[in-house]
Scaffold this active site. Structure first.
Site, PDB file in Angstrom:
ATOM      1  N   TYR A 120      -1.063  -6.001  16.637  1.00 19.17           N
ATOM      2  CA  TYR A 120      -1.257  -5.118  15.483  1.00 19.17           C
ATOM      3  C   TYR A 120      -2.589  -4.374  15.606  1.00 19.17           C
ATOM      4  O   TYR A 120      -2.643  -3.146  15.482  1.00 19.17           O
ATOM      5  CB  TYR A 120      -1.231  -5.971  14.211  1.00 19.17           C
TER       6      TYR A 120
ATOM      7  N   THR B  97      -1.122  -7.723   0.159  1.00 22.06           N
ATOM      8  CA  THR B  97       0.195  -7.106   0.257  1.00 22.06           C
ATOM      9  C   THR B  97       1.228  -8.153   0.677  1.00 22.06           C
ATOM     10  O   THR B  97       0.871  -9.218   1.200  1.00 22.06           O
ATOM     11  CB  THR B  97       0.201  -5.980   1.299  1.00 22.06           C
TER      12      THR B  97
ATOM     13  N   ILE C 165       0.826  -1.201   0.000  1.00 22.54           N
ATOM     14  CA  ILE C 165       0.000   0.000   0.000  1.00 22.54           C
ATOM     15  C   ILE C 165       0.861   1.251   0.000  1.00 22.54           C
ATOM     16  O   ILE C 165       0.548   2.240  -0.670  1.00 22.54           O
ATOM     17  CB  ILE C 165      -0.945   0.004   1.215  1.00 22.54           C
TER      18      ILE C 165
END
Length: 320
Positions: free
Chosen positions: A205, A240, A55
């Site tokens: 995260y 990704t 990204i």
């Protein structure tokens, strides 16, 4: 003119998660969007962290394609140089440079910021995209849990140090790249370093991404007087390298539904290229979204204040 899907349909996509966060949601919503004006960011400068892949690289390419001069702030300059070459191949007139910065290392952030300010006195767009999802609990050089250091402490300090350059720009934008996973997590003001309980990288995260969302209104208020807007957003489910490495089972199950990096980057580019948007809000697919969908994740204002106090003390940012 900005167009949207009808609110009821857009909200249905968002609540359905799989539909809203996948490429299906993006493609349905994007049919109603106006294209970016050519050279919308001509004459502006931008800095994107973690821009050597995924990204971040797509954001940098999109900003460059709109005419911005873009700095890629990366830990690995060889990979950064490769990303810059790919961007300039796709955007021949792009002005792109690569600088080394480990966002998790607060000393490195200070050194980078000093060097950056020595080269430029204006920064229009700052995108905090660098991210990690460790397999086990790890700490930064300053002893902070790695997700906290990378997603919260480093971005907070970098924003503060570069704020003079952003104050010198007209309507500068700070954009924090969060995650839809933050909807599953609450703040843990008594354990911001995630020292208790079984550690899971995906949970760490998501916790740190919840912290980003919780801090955004505070940062928006802090910099409002300098004409700097602060936005937080999530990109949806994106294919990704980080997802492939850290969440291989998730990727295997959802790969046909995952967005491309360019689709995940769209809202960050739109925020950077759109003037007059409200500061301090949480965005997804060019629209303001709720910060909570679960009652158990809601925090008190006192919890947000404790988070801010902790982060300010950890980074040396003065509260005032």
């Amino acid at each position: 003119m900005i167009n949207y899907l009808p609110t009821y349909l857009d909200t249905t996509l968002d609540r359905a998660v799989v539909l809203g966060y996948s490429r299906i949601g993006f493609r349905l919503r994007s049919r109603a969007w106006s294209p970016f004006p050519p050279q919308a960011l001509k004459g502006r400068t931008a800095l994107v962290t973690g821009a050597n892949s995924g990204i971040g690289k797509a954001i940098a390419a999109g900003l460059a394609g709109l005419g911005a001069s873009v700095t890629l702030a990366v830990r690995n300059t060889s990979r950064g140089d490769a990303a810059a070459s790919e961007i300039t191949a796709a955007v021949p007139d792009a002005a792109v440079r690569v600088e080394r910065c480990d966002v998790a290392d607060l000393a490195d952030v200070r050194e980078f910021a000093a060097g950056f300010l020595g080269k430029t006195d204006r920064l229009d767009v700052l995108v905090h995209n660098a991210g990690v999802m460790p397999a086990g609990r790890a700490e930064s050089k300053q002893g902070h849990e790695l997700c906290l250091a990378t997603h919260v402490l480093g971005p907070l300090l970098l924003t503060e140090l570069l704020s003079p350059a952003m104050a010198g720009a007209a309507a500068a934008q700070v954009i924090l790249m969060s995650s839809g996973g933050m909807y599953t997590q609450a703040l843990h003001p008594d354990d911001l370093e995630y020292r208790t309980g079984d550690y899971h990288g995906a949970t760490a995260y998501a916790r740190s991404k919840r912290m980003q969302v919780a801090l955004t209104p505070t940062l928006a208020d802090r910099y409002a007087g300098e004409g700097i807007s602060v936005h937080c957003m999530h990109p949806g489910w994106v294919d990704t390298p980080g997802v492939a490495t850290s969440l291989p089972k998730f990727r295997a199950l959802t790969r046909p539904l995952l967005r491309s990096p360019a689709e995940g980057a769209d809202t960050a580019i739109w925020l950077a290229a759109t003037d007059g948007l409200p500061s301090g809000r949480f965005w997804h697919d060019r629209r303001i979204r709720r910060e909570h969908y679960l009652r158990r994740t809601r925090e008190r204002s006192a919890d947000r204040n404790r988070l801010w106090q902790f982060c300010a003390a950890a980074t040396g940012v003065a509260i005032g």
